[in-house]
Motif scaffolding. Structure first.
Motif, PDB file in Angstrom:
ATOM      1  N   PHE A  97       1.112  11.445   3.291  1.00 16.28           N
ATOM      2  CA  PHE A  97      -0.002  10.494   3.125  1.00 16.28           C
ATOM      3  C   PHE A  97       0.275   9.215   3.916  1.00 16.28           C
ATOM      4  O   PHE A  97      -0.576   8.720   4.646  1.00 16.28           O
ATOM      5  CB  PHE A  97      -0.152  10.146   1.632  1.00 16.28           C
ATOM      6  CG  PHE A  97      -1.277  10.876   0.958  1.00 16.28           C
ATOM      7  CD1 PHE A  97      -1.340  12.261   0.999  1.00 16.28           C
ATOM      8  CD2 PHE A  97      -2.265  10.198   0.276  1.00 16.28           C
ATOM      9  CE1 PHE A  97      -2.365  12.941   0.381  1.00 16.28           C
ATOM     10  CE2 PHE A  97      -3.308  10.867  -0.348  1.00 16.28           C
ATOM     11  CZ  PHE A  97      -3.358  12.233  -0.294  1.00 16.28           C
ATOM     12  N   ASN A  98       1.474   8.701   3.751  1.00 12.01           N
ATOM     13  CA  ASN A  98       1.793   7.454   4.436  1.00 12.01           C
ATOM     14  C   ASN A  98       1.885   7.641   5.944  1.00 12.01           C
ATOM     15  O   ASN A  98       1.561   6.734   6.703  1.00 12.01           O
ATOM     16  CB  ASN A  98       3.084   6.865   3.868  1.00 12.01           C
ATOM     17  CG  ASN A  98       2.820   6.111   2.575  1.00 12.01           C
ATOM     18  OD1 ASN A  98       1.962   5.234   2.543  1.00 12.01           O
ATOM     19  ND2 ASN A  98       3.503   6.467   1.513  1.00 12.01           N
ATOM     20  N   VAL A 131       0.054   9.640   7.787  1.00  7.07           N
ATOM     21  CA  VAL A 131      -1.302   9.641   8.354  1.00  7.07           C
ATOM     22  C   VAL A 131      -1.832   8.206   8.414  1.00  7.07           C
ATOM     23  O   VAL A 131      -2.421   7.773   9.413  1.00  7.07           O
ATOM     24  CB  VAL A 131      -2.241  10.554   7.526  1.00  7.07           C
ATOM     25  CG1 VAL A 131      -3.663  10.484   8.049  1.00  7.07           C
ATOM     26  CG2 VAL A 131      -1.748  11.987   7.574  1.00  7.07           C
ATOM     27  N   LEU A 132      -1.594   7.464   7.335  1.00 10.77           N
ATOM     28  CA  LEU A 132      -1.999   6.056   7.306  1.00 10.77           C
ATOM     29  C   LEU A 132      -1.312   5.275   8.428  1.00 10.77           C
ATOM     30  O   LEU A 132      -1.942   4.502   9.169  1.00 10.77           O
ATOM     31  CB  LEU A 132      -1.613   5.471   5.944  1.00 10.77           C
ATOM     32  CG  LEU A 132      -1.785   3.980   5.722  1.00 10.77           C
ATOM     33  CD1 LEU A 132      -3.265   3.637   5.649  1.00 10.77           C
ATOM     34  CD2 LEU A 132      -1.100   3.539   4.433  1.00 10.77           C
ATOM     35  N   ARG A 144       2.384  14.190  -8.950  1.00  6.53           N
ATOM     36  CA  ARG A 144       2.113  15.444  -8.248  1.00  6.53           C
ATOM     37  C   ARG A 144       3.367  16.005  -7.592  1.00  6.53           C
ATOM     38  O   ARG A 144       3.313  16.971  -6.860  1.00  6.53           O
ATOM     39  CB  ARG A 144       1.041  15.226  -7.180  1.00  6.53           C
ATOM     40  CG  ARG A 144      -0.287  14.864  -7.792  1.00  6.53           C
ATOM     41  CD  ARG A 144      -1.357  14.684  -6.748  1.00  6.53           C
ATOM     42  NE  ARG A 144      -2.597  14.276  -7.383  1.00  6.53           N
ATOM     43  CZ  ARG A 144      -3.505  15.119  -7.843  1.00  6.53           C
ATOM     44  NH1 ARG A 144      -3.322  16.405  -7.713  1.00  6.53           N
ATOM     45  NH2 ARG A 144      -4.599  14.670  -8.424  1.00  6.53           N
ATOM     46  N   LEU A 168       4.673  14.820  -0.156  1.00  8.99           N
ATOM     47  CA  LEU A 168       3.257  14.452  -0.226  1.00  8.99           C
ATOM     48  C   LEU A 168       3.079  12.963   0.070  1.00  8.99           C
ATOM     49  O   LEU A 168       2.203  12.566   0.857  1.00  8.99           O
ATOM     50  CB  LEU A 168       2.717  14.779  -1.618  1.00  8.99           C
ATOM     51  CG  LEU A 168       1.215  14.618  -1.833  1.00  8.99           C
ATOM     52  CD1 LEU A 168       0.440  15.478  -0.849  1.00  8.99           C
ATOM     53  CD2 LEU A 168       0.837  14.976  -3.257  1.00  8.99           C
ATOM     54  N   GLN A 211      -0.770  22.183   0.217  1.00  8.01           N
ATOM     55  CA  GLN A 211      -2.208  21.970   0.045  1.00  8.01           C
ATOM     56  C   GLN A 211      -2.845  21.184   1.179  1.00  8.01           C
ATOM     57  O   GLN A 211      -4.016  20.828   1.097  1.00  8.01           O
ATOM     58  CB  GLN A 211      -2.450  21.183  -1.258  1.00  8.01           C
ATOM     59  CG  GLN A 211      -2.124  21.943  -2.511  1.00  8.01           C
ATOM     60  CD  GLN A 211      -2.414  21.121  -3.741  1.00  8.01           C
ATOM     61  OE1 GLN A 211      -2.376  19.899  -3.706  1.00  8.01           O
ATOM     62  NE2 GLN A 211      -2.700  21.804  -4.829  1.00  8.01           N
ATOM     63  N   TYR A 214       1.333   6.429  -7.007  1.00  9.97           N
ATOM     64  CA  TYR A 214       0.159   7.236  -7.335  1.00  9.97           C
ATOM     65  C   TYR A 214       0.468   8.738  -7.261  1.00  9.97           C
ATOM     66  O   TYR A 214       0.000   9.526  -8.077  1.00  9.97           O
ATOM     67  CB  TYR A 214      -0.974   6.866  -6.367  1.00  9.97           C
ATOM     68  CG  TYR A 214      -2.168   7.783  -6.455  1.00  9.97           C
ATOM     69  CD1 TYR A 214      -2.963   7.829  -7.597  1.00  9.97           C
ATOM     70  CD2 TYR A 214      -2.484   8.630  -5.397  1.00  9.97           C
ATOM     71  CE1 TYR A 214      -4.045   8.687  -7.684  1.00  9.97           C
ATOM     72  CE2 TYR A 214      -3.566   9.486  -5.465  1.00  9.97           C
ATOM     73  CZ  TYR A 214      -4.339   9.510  -6.617  1.00  9.97           C
ATOM     74  OH  TYR A 214      -5.402  10.372  -6.701  1.00  9.97           O
ATOM     75  N   LEU A 215       1.302   9.131  -6.290  1.00 11.43           N
ATOM     76  CA  LEU A 215       1.544  10.560  -6.062  1.00 11.43           C
ATOM     77  C   LEU A 215       2.743  11.105  -6.837  1.00 11.43           C
ATOM     78  O   LEU A 215       3.022  12.300  -6.764  1.00 11.43           O
ATOM     79  CB  LEU A 215       1.740  10.818  -4.557  1.00 11.43           C
ATOM     80  CG  LEU A 215       0.511  10.549  -3.685  1.00 11.43           C
ATOM     81  CD1 LEU A 215       0.868  10.684  -2.218  1.00 11.43           C
ATOM     82  CD2 LEU A 215      -0.621  11.512  -4.041  1.00 11.43           C
ATOM     83  N   MET A 257       0.829  -1.212   0.000  1.00 12.42           N
ATOM     84  CA  MET A 257       0.000   0.000   0.000  1.00 12.42           C
ATOM     85  C   MET A 257       0.867   1.268   0.000  1.00 12.42           C
ATOM     86  O   MET A 257       0.608   2.208  -0.745  1.00 12.42           O
ATOM     87  CB  MET A 257      -0.927  -0.003   1.232  1.00 12.42           C
ATOM     88  CG  MET A 257      -1.833   1.223   1.344  1.00 12.42           C
ATOM     89  SD  MET A 257      -2.950   1.497  -0.036  1.00 12.42           S
ATOM     90  CE  MET A 257      -4.316   0.454   0.415  1.00 12.42           C
ATOM     91  N   ILE A 291       0.912   4.119  -2.927  1.00 10.29           N
ATOM     92  CA  ILE A 291       0.689   5.548  -2.703  1.00 10.29           C
ATOM     93  C   ILE A 291       1.841   6.355  -3.313  1.00 10.29           C
ATOM     94  O   ILE A 291       1.628   7.394  -3.948  1.00 10.29           O
ATOM     95  CB  ILE A 291       0.538   5.835  -1.182  1.00 10.29           C
ATOM     96  CG1 ILE A 291      -0.790   5.246  -0.681  1.00 10.29           C
ATOM     97  CG2 ILE A 291       0.598   7.326  -0.899  1.00 10.29           C
ATOM     98  CD1 ILE A 291      -1.000   5.373   0.821  1.00 10.29           C
ATOM     99  N   VAL A 326      -4.643  16.788   8.317  1.00  9.29           N
ATOM    100  CA  VAL A 326      -3.597  15.964   7.707  1.00  9.29           C
ATOM    101  C   VAL A 326      -2.220  16.463   8.130  1.00  9.29           C
ATOM    102  O   VAL A 326      -1.344  15.678   8.525  1.00  9.29           O
ATOM    103  CB  VAL A 326      -3.752  15.952   6.170  1.00  9.29           C
ATOM    104  CG1 VAL A 326      -2.559  15.272   5.521  1.00  9.29           C
ATOM    105  CG2 VAL A 326      -5.031  15.228   5.782  1.00  9.29           C
ATOM    106  N   THR A 346      -4.667  19.986   4.605  1.00 10.37           N
ATOM    107  CA  THR A 346      -5.593  20.530   5.592  1.00 10.37           C
ATOM    108  C   THR A 346      -4.916  20.485   6.971  1.00 10.37           C
ATOM    109  O   THR A 346      -3.894  19.824   7.156  1.00 10.37           O
ATOM    110  CB  THR A 346      -6.873  19.690   5.670  1.00 10.37           C
ATOM    111  OG1 THR A 346      -6.506  18.364   6.079  1.00 10.37           O
ATOM    112  CG2 THR A 346      -7.586  19.633   4.339  1.00 10.37           C
TER     113      THR A 346
END
Lengths: 539, 72
Positions: free
Chosen positions: A162-163, A165-166, A12, A158, A25, A8-9, A1, A5, A30, A27
């Motif tokens: 993401f990772n 937070v996961l 960006r 990024l 970007q 996928y990112l 996973m 990610i 996050v 929030t």
């Protein structure tokens, strides 16, 4: 996973702002959870559970007074300067405020500290896999760290955020059952307190403040002054407000309000972390039949060491499925901690060392490529340092020593830079250099002559933890003293040049049109109130 | 961009399924020796909780259902 990610990112993270600052970007939620998760590495989980077993509930000071005031201060006072100056890093702020010399000094010391920290994290992780799963320690180090290199190298900050937070969610789910089941077995908190007193022959293991009157009254060998001014002020403010590893996550926030709110959210969750870290270490004193020992003795005798307390507690309560989740939590902790170190290292290396000192003026995409390669380089250096860390007896003492080398003086430099307009470039540079050099000097002095500890910590009964705190205090005082003295002897900068960098010269947007329940100051007050109650509860 | 909460939901569903499955298997073939407090069947309850939470997050933040870009 995590690799998915990263892939996928990747698209960006093709620009500098995208790769190094996640496109600004995020929030508040996050950024806040990532801010905390980057700190919640496997070292944090295992090291502080070990410290709780060794020193009792005093270890919780590193989560409460040693974090909460500093995190709230970052959000409410310091974040506006970092954010409004549009800097990409803490050394970047120092360049704007003091000049290139201070930035270079800070960037080099930060890069050094980061890869060492990363190595510590890696070693902790490999130790877990060795103890619990019987995996080869070298295999564990290489496989897990290369995974981090791939997903951070592809998706930059990024992907790291993401990772993180996961992984933050996985850490909680994997670790939360141990204290619950431990409390049930021990007969609740009161039962645990009685059993701990019986096992240790002392009541001091379950009191936060009442044993801090003098160095000899508590297992840590420290007093209230060292806790309040060492951990509670110099070390924690230094770490949480100037360590770019954590500040970078907040700089990725989408606007100033989110940037101010993120540390407040992080603080709220930080207050809860002792539940999954400190409590299992304490409960182990009450319920484990075996007695754990220091790393050196464990290696010599074959007994289990303090650092294995969390895996042992996991194995005590968890069947195959839950044990897998617990191990996942520790691996997640390792990855989030290491990704934090590596992404911060890549940013500081690319922007504050490579672009500033080696190759200025290249295209943005060139620096992104350098960022990707320096991610891999950072991982490789970390692997090397992991092998170095194996030589040290106590992981946490080592980390505390590092903090006081670099972080405590840096806090003095940044704080004066933000709050005192008279601070000058030479003042900042020489203050930071003097603070760092004096800290390393004090450490070397105690290594060569152990009796010097009594002089630095102001007590013959002080123990190594107290030494770290007092060394931090001294190096901060020396940094601030030298900065003030040199600044007063040198020419001040024009006030117009300090706009956006210094308190009183920076217009900070008012929040009068925002409802009370959405203002960072309101939630900071709520967190502060809970913080006070927790300290009174476990006094 | 796909929401981070969707990724979290998917991971929780997978973890929940594995833990619940392992706990149900443990009811049939108990591990030897059993962990402390095995009789509470913590794995079963915890696995189901994670599964439900994961399912909620997966459905709520699924890209095709949200119809909007989540930056978080």
């Amino acid at each position: 996973m995590v690799l998915a990610i990263g892939f996928y990112l990747k698209r960006r993270a093709e620009s500098g702002e995208g790769f190094f600052l996640a496109g600004r970007q995020m929030t508040a939620w996050v950024a806040g959870l990532s801010f905390l998760a980057a700190n919640l590495g496997s070292l944090e989980l295992m090291g502080w559970a070990a410290a709780a077993y060794q020193y009792g509930i005093l270890a919780a000071h590193w989560y409460w007074i040693g974090a909460i005031p500093a995190m709230l201060f970052l959000g409410l006072v310091m974040m506006p300067f970092y954010y409004i100056s549009r800097t990409h890093s803490v050394p970047g702020y120092l360049k704007l405020r003091y000049g290139e010399g201070t930035r270079a000094l800070s960037a080099v010391s930060f890069a050094f500290m980061t890869v060492l920290m990363s190595g510590v994290n890696m070693y902790s992780m490999a130790l877990v896999l060795k103890v619990v799963l019987g995996w080869d320690i070298h295999f564990s180090i290489w496989i897990s760290s290369l995974t981090v290199a791939v997903y951070v190298g592809l998706g930059g900050l990024l992907s790291a955020i993401f990772n993180e937070v996961l992984q933050f969610v996985l850490i909680w789910l994997g670790a939360a059952l141990v204290p619950v089941l431990g409390l049930i077995e021990a007969g609740g908190w009161s039962g645990a307190v009685a059993k701990i007193a019986q096992a240790t022959g002392s009541h001091s293991y379950t009191h936060l403040w009442s044993t801090l009157g003098s160095f000899g009254d508590n297992p840590m060998g420290i007093n209230w002054f060292g806790i309040v001014f060492g951990i509670g002020f110099v070390v924690s403010f230094g770490y949480w407000t100037t360590d770019f590893l954590v500040v970078q996550r907040v700089l990725a926030a989408k606007d100033l309000r989110a940037a101010k709110m993120a540390p407040v959210i992080g603080a709220a969750f930080k207050m809860l972390v002792p539940f999954i870290v400190i409590l299992p270490g304490l409960l182990a004193l009450a319920v484990l039949p075996e007695h754990l020992v220091g790393e050196t003795r464990a290696l010599a005798t074959g007994q289990s060491s303090y650092n294995e307390v969390l895996p042992l507690m996991l194995a005590r309560y968890c069947g195959p499925g839950l044990l897998g989740l617990g191990i996942t939590a520790l691996i997640a902790g390792f990855m989030s901690g290491m990704a934090g170190n590596v992404s911060a290292f890549a940013t500081v290396w690319s922007y504050d060392i490579y672009r500033a000192l080696i190759r200025p003026g290249a295209e943005d995409r060139h620096y992104v490529a350098v960022g990707r390669w320096s991610t891999i380089l950072g991982v490789l250096i970390s692997i090397g340092t992991a092998y170095l860390v194996m030589q040290f007896a106590s992981i946490m003492d080592y980390v505390q020593a590092l903090f006081s080398f670099f972080v405590a003086p840096l806090f003095g430099t940044v704080l004066l830079g933000m709050l005192w307009r008279r601070a000058t470039g030479p003042g900042g540079f020489w203050g930071l250099l003097a603070g760092t050099a004096s800290s390393i000097g004090m450490w070397a002095w105690v290594k060569l002559q152990p009796s010097a500890l009594a002089i630095i910590a102001l007590s013959p009964r002080a123990q190594p933890m107290a030494e770290d705190m007092y060394r931090g205090i001294w190096s901060w005082v020396i940094c601030v003293g030298v900065t003030v003295a040199v600044s007063l002897a040198t020419r001040p900068r024009a006030e117009a040049e300090l706009a956006g960098l210094v308190y009183g010269l920076t217009p900070i947007p008012a929040e009068t049109d925002v409802p009370l329940h959405r203002r960072p100051i309101f939630w900071a007050a709520v967190v502060a109130a809970v913080f006070v109650v927790l300290n009174l509860l476990f006094w | 961009m796909i929401s981070i909460w969707f990724f979290i939901g998917v991971v929780l569903v997978l973890d929940g399924l594995i833990i619940t499955g392992a706990a149900v298997y443990g009811l049939v073939v108990p591990p030897a020796p059993p962990p402390v407090l095995w009789g509470l069947h913590a794995g079963l309850w915890w696995g189901l909780l994670i599964l439900v939470m994961g399912a909620i997050y997966t459905v709520k933040y699924a890209p095709r259902r949200s119809g909007r870009n989540h930056r978080d």
